[in-house]
Design a protein around this motif. Sequence first.
Motif, PDB file in Angstrom:
ATOM      1  N   TRP A 138       0.831  -1.212   0.000  1.00  0.00           N
ATOM      2  CA  TRP A 138       0.000   0.000   0.000  1.00  0.00           C
ATOM      3  C   TRP A 138       0.866   1.263   0.000  1.00  0.00           C
ATOM      4  O   TRP A 138       0.688   2.161  -0.826  1.00  0.00           O
ATOM      5  CB  TRP A 138      -0.870   0.053   1.270  1.00  0.00           C
ATOM      6  CG  TRP A 138      -2.235  -0.549   1.169  1.00  0.00           C
ATOM      7  CD1 TRP A 138      -2.599  -1.789   1.596  1.00  0.00           C
ATOM      8  CD2 TRP A 138      -3.431   0.072   0.668  1.00  0.00           C
ATOM      9  NE1 TRP A 138      -3.943  -1.992   1.378  1.00  0.00           N
ATOM     10  CE2 TRP A 138      -4.477  -0.866   0.808  1.00  0.00           C
ATOM     11  CE3 TRP A 138      -3.708   1.314   0.101  1.00  0.00           C
ATOM     12  CZ2 TRP A 138      -5.786  -0.598   0.412  1.00  0.00           C
ATOM     13  CZ3 TRP A 138      -5.006   1.589  -0.294  1.00  0.00           C
ATOM     14  CH2 TRP A 138      -6.035   0.637  -0.139  1.00  0.00           C
TER      15      TRP A 138
ATOM     16  N   ILE B 161      -2.168   5.802   5.921  1.00  0.00           N
ATOM     17  CA  ILE B 161      -1.377   5.426   4.743  1.00  0.00           C
ATOM     18  C   ILE B 161      -1.093   6.666   3.903  1.00  0.00           C
ATOM     19  O   ILE B 161       0.023   6.879   3.431  1.00  0.00           O
ATOM     20  CB  ILE B 161      -2.138   4.373   3.902  1.00  0.00           C
ATOM     21  CG1 ILE B 161      -2.238   3.065   4.684  1.00  0.00           C
ATOM     22  CG2 ILE B 161      -1.442   4.153   2.572  1.00  0.00           C
ATOM     23  CD1 ILE B 161      -3.065   2.010   3.984  1.00  0.00           C
TER      24      ILE B 161
ATOM     25  N   SER C 285       2.543   7.780   2.984  1.00  0.00           N
ATOM     26  CA  SER C 285       2.951   7.692   1.585  1.00  0.00           C
ATOM     27  C   SER C 285       3.368   9.045   1.032  1.00  0.00           C
ATOM     28  O   SER C 285       4.324   9.149   0.265  1.00  0.00           O
ATOM     29  CB  SER C 285       1.809   7.121   0.734  1.00  0.00           C
ATOM     30  OG  SER C 285       1.653   5.758   1.016  1.00  0.00           O
TER      31      SER C 285
ATOM     32  N   VAL D 133      -7.025   4.566   2.264  1.00  0.00           N
ATOM     33  CA  VAL D 133      -5.767   5.273   2.507  1.00  0.00           C
ATOM     34  C   VAL D 133      -5.819   6.150   3.749  1.00  0.00           C
ATOM     35  O   VAL D 133      -4.797   6.676   4.163  1.00  0.00           O
ATOM     36  CB  VAL D 133      -5.362   6.141   1.297  1.00  0.00           C
ATOM     37  CG1 VAL D 133      -4.998   5.274   0.121  1.00  0.00           C
ATOM     38  CG2 VAL D 133      -6.452   7.131   0.951  1.00  0.00           C
TER      39      VAL D 133
ATOM     40  N   THR E 176      -1.610   1.562   9.062  1.00  0.00           N
ATOM     41  CA  THR E 176      -1.298   0.216   8.582  1.00  0.00           C
ATOM     42  C   THR E 176      -0.054  -0.296   9.278  1.00  0.00           C
ATOM     43  O   THR E 176       0.710   0.465   9.862  1.00  0.00           O
ATOM     44  CB  THR E 176      -1.061   0.233   7.062  1.00  0.00           C
ATOM     45  OG1 THR E 176      -0.758  -1.093   6.631  1.00  0.00           O
ATOM     46  CG2 THR E 176       0.118   1.127   6.708  1.00  0.00           C
TER      47      THR E 176
END
Lengths: 289, 264
Positions: free
Chosen positions: A75, A141, A145, A232, A236
């Motif tokens: 992910w 996430i 990210s 998202v 995680t």
Amino acid sequence: MFAASALNERNRRVEGIYKALFGLMTVLLVVPVLIILGVLIAKGGPAVSFEFLFTPPTDQGRQGGILMPLIGTIWLVVVALIASVPIGVAAAIYLSEYAPENWLTRLINLAIINLAGVPSIVHALFGVGAFVVFFEFGISILAASLTLAIMTLPVVIVATRESLQAVPMAFREACWNMGATRWQTIRKVVLPNAISGILTGVILEVSRSAGETAPIMFTGAVTFLPFLPTGVLEPTMAMSLHLFTISNSVPNMPDEIKYGTALVLISMVLIMNAASIAFRVYLRGKKKW
Amino acid sequence: MVTPDPTAAPSATSDVKLSVRNLTISYGEEAILRDVSLDVREHEIFGIIGPAGSGKTSFLRSLNRMDEVSDTMSVEGSVLFSGRDIHEVRNVYNLRQRIGVVFPLPVGLPLTIYENVALSPRLRGIRDKSTLDETVERCLTRAALWDEVKDRLDALGSLLSGGQQQRLTIARALSQDPELLLLDEFSIAVDPVTTMRIEDVLRDLKQEVTIIMVTNLVQQARRLADRTAFFLNGKLVEVGETEELFTGSVQDQRTRDYVEGRFG
Ligand SMILES: Nc1ncnc2c1ncn2[C@@H]1O[C@H](COP(=O)(O)OP(=O)(O)OP(=O)(O)O)[C@@H](O)[C@H]1O
Ligand SMILES: [Mg+2]
């Protein structure tokens, strides 16, 4: 006539010494990599199985597998790619193909190179401030990210710019002379010939971020989560942080699970590297000049 | 044997294709070509000769406003192309498309032979396959390359031999349907046989396009050019009927020395 003079003899000896020296350095370079891989395979190999990969960790990771961190890392990397590639490639195209050669452009280029040297923990703190708090993504996430994306942007830009600049200037001039606009030239001639370098460079750089711990541990990765993320905006688990946790903070952790987790993490990076190299070789076979 | 009077109003007569007045080209602060005025007539081959560094390539670049893609090159003066001041043309892409350019070293674009020639029509929005096919065949034929490549149009243009690539470049320039063709030392990387073939092509072409040909081979200028200009050290020394330049009725001793190879 071809009798070796003393000088020739000496040159030959010196040549031999340097060749051996450089060869030795190459061997020294490869040895640590082989040792790391060898130890990981020997100690972690037995633990790695289909079941290990796809079973959720239980008992703080002492039991079960690595399903959540494995999927979590995928992910993180994929979302980071989606964020950094369009921005990085577009910026590189601007800098390489449009920007005039002046002090401002040089300053921006310098800034990009320096940005690549910022320690990842600094990026992490920036990520907390910007994405977790200011944009209110929370520990998610998306925040992790985006932090990874910002961290890899400079290298994405540099890799892309280098691929673009490897396309000979004469091709661009020929197109411009025909009355092509800059964008037509980029689309018809520059990009098709730079795309292999761009893609492989970008995949290589971003896949390296899969192993990073600092940028994600305050922004989106958590040490334990009993279920998989469904979007998202959720936190995680991640391979790098999981490895850190089970190696450091969980007592009585079976060794082969630690080694097995490390082996999977390193394999993920190596597989992505191998794929991007294979892709490059494939595209180079179709290279056009 | 007339150097156009720089003060005269640019000629409006229809047989002047290109009218250059007081053209000065600089790189940075340094002027490398000063105060050039000349006329190029419709359907002539206009030769430009002169030693290395005399500003020939820069002159060609100024004609299709390629100075604008350079950070250092700047141009002053006026250039009338078909009666219009090129610096007042709003659509520079349209101007460039009407002027074909061939470089000293062939630039086969990293596309197939077909796509090299079809690129310019495509850029102009032509999509119809049969129109493109027809253009590709016509231009390759006129560049004396069709017979050699007609069976491998899908091969890469950059894999052709140097001489073939140069003819491919000419075909590509022709695919623009240019009114003016600028050739910069086109035979520098080409064998004598191919050079002769290209020269024949140019003699035919001048029925349709006006050609300006820079050459380092004074004999090539003599063979091809109707009129020839001699550049030296950033100045236009003189312009005249080629035959007169070569048979001795030159205005300037330096021109005679150059065409007779006594220069240095
Ligand atoms: N991009 C550039 N930047 C700075 N100076 C340049 C540039 N291009 C050319 N010059 C200078 O301008 C002068 C004329 O160059 P140009 O290429 O027009 O000469 P030329 O007559 O075509 O020479 P040749 O016969 O060698 O091709 C030379 O002194 C050259 O050094
Ligand atoms: Mg030149």
